[in-house]
Design an enzyme around this catalytic site. Sequence first.
Site, PDB file in Angstrom:
ATOM      1  N   CYS A   1       0.810  -1.220   0.000  1.00 51.56           N
ATOM      2  CA  CYS A   1       0.000   0.000   0.000  1.00 51.56           C
ATOM      3  C   CYS A   1       0.843   1.270   0.000  1.00 51.56           C
ATOM      4  O   CYS A   1       0.310   2.360  -0.169  1.00 51.56           O
ATOM      5  CB  CYS A   1      -0.916   0.003   1.217  1.00 51.56           C
ATOM      6  SG  CYS A   1      -1.652  -1.599   1.504  1.00 51.56           S
TER       7      CYS A   1
ATOM      8  N   HIS B   1      -3.599   7.962   5.403  1.00 49.69           N
ATOM      9  CA  HIS B   1      -3.672   6.612   4.845  1.00 49.69           C
ATOM     10  C   HIS B   1      -5.114   6.127   5.029  1.00 49.69           C
ATOM     11  O   HIS B   1      -5.704   5.607   4.110  1.00 49.69           O
ATOM     12  CB  HIS B   1      -2.652   5.700   5.519  1.00 49.69           C
ATOM     13  CG  HIS B   1      -2.540   4.377   4.860  1.00 49.69           C
ATOM     14  ND1 HIS B   1      -2.257   4.237   3.513  1.00 49.69           N
ATOM     15  CD2 HIS B   1      -2.703   3.106   5.330  1.00 49.69           C
ATOM     16  CE1 HIS B   1      -2.248   2.948   3.202  1.00 49.69           C
ATOM     17  NE2 HIS B   1      -2.512   2.237   4.279  1.00 49.69           N
TER      18      HIS B   1
ATOM     19  N   GLU C   1      -3.030   5.606  13.185  1.00 47.15           N
ATOM     20  CA  GLU C   1      -2.673   6.814  12.434  1.00 47.15           C
ATOM     21  C   GLU C   1      -3.001   8.073  13.245  1.00 47.15           C
ATOM     22  O   GLU C   1      -2.247   9.051  13.228  1.00 47.15           O
ATOM     23  CB  GLU C   1      -3.396   6.833  11.083  1.00 47.15           C
ATOM     24  CG  GLU C   1      -2.858   7.933  10.165  1.00 47.15           C
ATOM     25  CD  GLU C   1      -3.313   7.774   8.716  1.00 47.15           C
ATOM     26  OE1 GLU C   1      -4.175   6.926   8.432  1.00 47.15           O
ATOM     27  OE2 GLU C   1      -2.779   8.537   7.863  1.00 47.15           O
TER      28      GLU C   1
ATOM     29  N   LYS D   1      -9.938   7.711   0.706  1.00 49.94           N
ATOM     30  CA  LYS D   1     -10.231   6.291   0.462  1.00 49.94           C
ATOM     31  C   LYS D   1     -11.704   5.977   0.716  1.00 49.94           C
ATOM     32  O   LYS D   1     -12.223   4.991   0.200  1.00 49.94           O
ATOM     33  CB  LYS D   1      -9.382   5.392   1.372  1.00 49.94           C
ATOM     34  CG  LYS D   1      -7.940   5.182   0.883  1.00 49.94           C
ATOM     35  CD  LYS D   1      -7.266   4.053   1.642  1.00 49.94           C
ATOM     36  CE  LYS D   1      -5.808   3.889   1.236  1.00 49.94           C
ATOM     37  NZ  LYS D   1      -4.931   4.929   1.799  1.00 49.94           N
TER      38      LYS D   1
ATOM     39  N   HIS E   1      -9.348   1.607  -1.526  1.00 46.90           N
ATOM     40  CA  HIS E   1      -7.913   1.425  -1.322  1.00 46.90           C
ATOM     41  C   HIS E   1      -7.333   0.862  -2.618  1.00 46.90           C
ATOM     42  O   HIS E   1      -7.490  -0.323  -2.908  1.00 46.90           O
ATOM     43  CB  HIS E   1      -7.678   0.467  -0.161  1.00 46.90           C
ATOM     44  CG  HIS E   1      -6.248   0.434   0.293  1.00 46.90           C
ATOM     45  ND1 HIS E   1      -5.191   0.733  -0.555  1.00 46.90           N
ATOM     46  CD2 HIS E   1      -5.687   0.164   1.497  1.00 46.90           C
ATOM     47  CE1 HIS E   1      -4.050   0.626   0.104  1.00 46.90           C
ATOM     48  NE2 HIS E   1      -4.332   0.291   1.358  1.00 46.90           N
TER      49      HIS E   1
ATOM     50  N   PHE F   1       1.015  -2.804   4.655  1.00 43.38           N
ATOM     51  CA  PHE F   1       1.211  -4.143   5.189  1.00 43.38           C
ATOM     52  C   PHE F   1       2.694  -4.460   5.048  1.00 43.38           C
ATOM     53  O   PHE F   1       3.293  -4.201   4.002  1.00 43.38           O
ATOM     54  CB  PHE F   1       0.403  -5.151   4.353  1.00 43.38           C
ATOM     55  CG  PHE F   1      -0.906  -5.555   4.968  1.00 43.38           C
ATOM     56  CD1 PHE F   1      -1.544  -4.760   5.894  1.00 43.38           C
ATOM     57  CD2 PHE F   1      -1.507  -6.756   4.601  1.00 43.38           C
ATOM     58  CE1 PHE F   1      -2.764  -5.148   6.461  1.00 43.38           C
ATOM     59  CE2 PHE F   1      -2.724  -7.153   5.146  1.00 43.38           C
ATOM     60  CZ  PHE F   1      -3.353  -6.351   6.073  1.00 43.38           C
TER      61      PHE F   1
END
Lengths: 409, 96
Positions: A162, A300, A311, A332, A337, A396
Amino acid sequence: MRRVVITGMGAIASTGKNVASFMGNLVAGRSGIRRITLWDPSALSVQIAAEVPDYVPTDLFPLKRLDLIDRFAQFALIAAREAMESSQIKLAEEELPRFGVVTGTGMGGAQTFDGAFFNLYAKNATRLHPFTIPKMMHNAATSQLCMEYGALGPSLTVATACSSSGHAIGEAFHLIKFGLADAMLAGGTDAPITFGMLRAWESVRVLASGDGNPSRACRPFSADREGMVIGEGAGIFVLEELTHAQRRGAKIYAEIAGYGASSDANHITQPSVAGPARAVRLALAEARVNPEEVDYINAHGTGTRLNDVTETQVVKEVFKDHARRLVISSTKSMHGHTMGATGAIELVATVMAMEQGVIPPTANYTQPDPECDLDYVPNQAREKNVRVAISNSFAFGGLNAVLLVRRFE
Amino acid sequence: MDVADKVIEIITREQHFEPGKVTIDSTFAEVGIDSLDGVNIMFALEEEFKIEIPDAVAQNMRSVRQVVDGLTRVIEGKDISDLVAMAEGQTPVAGN
């Protein structure tokens, strides 16, 4: 010190097939998430995604060309075409060795390998099509862009899940800043909406199902959030050394002033606070920007339980009291995503927010979460003068990329 | 339909050519068929004729007539050792 500016942008996503429509839909709070149409999703527990709508590749590419480019590379070419046109850059032949391409992708030619392995395992094919490898390899998008625009300089592909396109843009920025190139195409692309890929994501238990209301499925920072939604698309930028851009009188959208990259070295799926916080601090330090100067963070913001809390903690740790004054949004919530494209697509939203003085909202926000208690620009776009903004990508695998852009003045 | 007609049909289809562009006398070079295209055409012919074209034969294909001749010999189970010998020293299709 060489400075690096953005002189061209292109985007394709579920929320729009060019920068103007993409941003228009984000500002209007319109989601691109819907029931999957690429194939029948009935067998899956999660049947939604953020697909590029009404996409007819044969309208955009010659048939012969199309045989050799997977959907993910097609998206990169489409976004690059818009970026090159908007930049109006024309490079002389002797400049081409200092013009390169860096793209990020998480999944590469997912449709190609899903299809090939279906033929192999389910239909007992004894051999696979000879274009399988050139279409599915992760560097295909970078190579296609190099061929399209004659880029002869340093060119590579970054695969950090990502964070891929955040890293791609950051690395391209540094190639120019440190004198290895004068212009770069940089961004990311992914087209991961395949049956096999969705099946695999389903098992991770981080996807939102939408409960029959796909456009409301992704609810970052809201207490009732239930996960992320897989999307597809591409975002590509023309990055240019400042004097190179100025000599040709180019329109400058923004300056890329900082890039922070860090690793959590902690857990293959769980994010940490320390790793991303270090990446944010590195981006601020490179740009010589104080935390108090940051006006906007494009988060994110995946909409998973864990990401959004972590976050929020990252922002509080780095920005202290200023965390409550700056604004944060997760686009998003609307474009999903988009994996390896997401850092680039979100940087388009960030730069356009700066350009237009409007922050795109976090859509679908319904309930405050005590653990996510900052200003996420819920549901309604907000007018705001943005001079400095950052875009976060946390992957990830614990690999983090943070980009800092500053209005060019 | 004989082998030549089928080969021309498949090349035309795989290359997205206008009908008539490729004839039995065409070389790959003059109609713009590169080595990767050649591999694709061989694959399509294998699927169509339900045969396996040995690498040595595939690597010698530089014209439509060569394809038709080679394919006919493979289909009829004839000796192809001369093609295998010719393949020695040919440039491979893909590098790296």
